[in-house]
Write a protein that holds these residues in place. Sequence first.
Motif, mmCIF file in Angstrom:
data_model
loop_
_atom_site.group_PDB
_atom_site.id
_atom_site.type_symbol
_atom_site.label_atom_id
_atom_site.label_comp_id
_atom_site.label_asym_id
_atom_site.label_seq_id
_atom_site.Cartn_x
_atom_site.Cartn_y
_atom_site.Cartn_z
ATOM 1 N N LEU A 88 44.117 71.750 47.690
ATOM 2 C CA LEU A 88 42.730 71.276 47.685
ATOM 3 C C LEU A 88 42.224 70.988 46.270
ATOM 4 O O LEU A 88 41.662 69.924 46.005
ATOM 5 C CB LEU A 88 41.816 72.323 48.337
ATOM 6 C CG LEU A 88 40.319 71.987 48.264
ATOM 7 C CD1 LEU A 88 39.915 71.066 49.386
ATOM 8 C CD2 LEU A 88 39.467 73.234 48.266
ATOM 9 N N LEU B 139 37.455 63.723 49.175
ATOM 10 C CA LEU B 139 36.702 64.953 49.407
ATOM 11 C C LEU B 139 35.334 64.821 48.745
ATOM 12 O O LEU B 139 35.240 64.564 47.544
ATOM 13 C CB LEU B 139 37.462 66.146 48.827
ATOM 14 C CG LEU B 139 36.903 67.530 49.160
ATOM 15 C CD1 LEU B 139 37.144 67.874 50.633
ATOM 16 C CD2 LEU B 139 37.529 68.591 48.257
ATOM 17 N N LEU C 50 35.696 65.732 54.273
ATOM 18 C CA LEU C 50 36.925 65.021 53.984
ATOM 19 C C LEU C 50 36.912 63.715 54.758
ATOM 20 O O LEU C 50 36.683 63.714 55.971
ATOM 21 C CB LEU C 50 38.139 65.869 54.396
ATOM 22 C CG LEU C 50 39.510 65.257 54.123
ATOM 23 C CD1 LEU C 50 39.790 65.163 52.628
ATOM 24 C CD2 LEU C 50 40.600 66.064 54.826
ATOM 25 N N LEU D 152 41.157 70.110 56.804
ATOM 26 C CA LEU D 152 41.485 71.199 55.888
ATOM 27 C C LEU D 152 42.106 72.336 56.684
ATOM 28 O O LEU D 152 41.791 72.518 57.862
ATOM 29 C CB LEU D 152 40.237 71.697 55.160
ATOM 30 C CG LEU D 152 39.650 70.722 54.136
ATOM 31 C CD1 LEU D 152 38.567 69.864 54.747
ATOM 32 C CD2 LEU D 152 39.103 71.469 52.932
ATOM 33 N N ILE E 268 44.782 70.410 52.153
ATOM 34 C CA ILE E 268 44.392 69.233 52.922
ATOM 35 C C ILE E 268 45.624 68.791 53.697
ATOM 36 O O ILE E 268 46.732 68.791 53.154
ATOM 37 C CB ILE E 268 43.980 68.087 51.972
ATOM 38 C CG1 ILE E 268 42.849 68.527 51.033
ATOM 39 C CG2 ILE E 268 43.650 66.816 52.728
ATOM 40 C CD1 ILE E 268 41.494 68.567 51.649
#
Length: 300
Positions: free
Chosen positions: A258, A211, A201, A237, A244
Amino acid sequence: MAAAGKVPSKEAGVLRGHEGGVLAVRFNTDGNYCLSCGKDRSLRLWNPYKALPIKSYSGHAREVRDVAVSKDNAKLSSCGGDRQLFYWDVATGRIIRKFRGHDSEVNSVIFNEYGAAIVSGGYDKSVRAWDCRSNSIEPIQKIDSFADSVTSVVLTSTEIIAGSVDGTIRTFDIRVGREVVDTLGQSVTCVSMSNDGNCLLAGCLDSNLRLLDRSTGELLQEYKGHTNKSYKMDSCLTNDDSHIVSGSEDGRIFFWDLVDPALVSSFKAHTSVVTGIAYHPKNDCMLTSSVDGTIRLWKS
């Protein structure tokens, strides 16, 4: 907004004591304590669940930008505006060593898995590795293929992964000396890894989180809504990789799903820029730090 699920959005404590902005906050390995650092040139050890300050560590000549804890919780490393890396004994508060070699401010510091080495990234466009066990204060490795400031460093057992203002994330395989470059085209201020190790990330200064697939470099998803235009700011995360989380320059915390990048939750956490986010290693507790001088504990 999607259903909030179990994200830590209830304030459970405020840690006050820094005289100025707090630039980073980190849980120790088991999550029982936390460490913070900031503009007042100090590091602080806390019990965050009782909002209890335990110890303060002084020695840096300028602001402290990052702090890392060794896996056995016995040692600390810190870095910042005075260009030095400090290696501390947690219990006594003694500075074991000051590593010198960076030519400018140091932004990021991390221990390797065994606590035997420290890796740092700085404004001098370099990543350097230092041996904690030797008496030498010189770096054992230097990587200077970046075109601008290195803002964030993460490690695996065999790789150093670093993000830079030059718009790249570079992965160095230490065993074979190979470098892989992922070009994002936007200044990177934070790099973190998914807990399954498959994704990276990247927090970027166009107020966008990206991502990436770690094996292919493919852009898997983007997350938007927060503001990040000028500050180094944490994003990560959650423990199960389902969400996220990021801070924002308006003092808010944002959670996204996510897979479907919908905003799940956003709330006002601080009165100024959110700099640090620490996720508890085992449960859904979260710590946030801010330029407003406070650290806050959040529970779901």
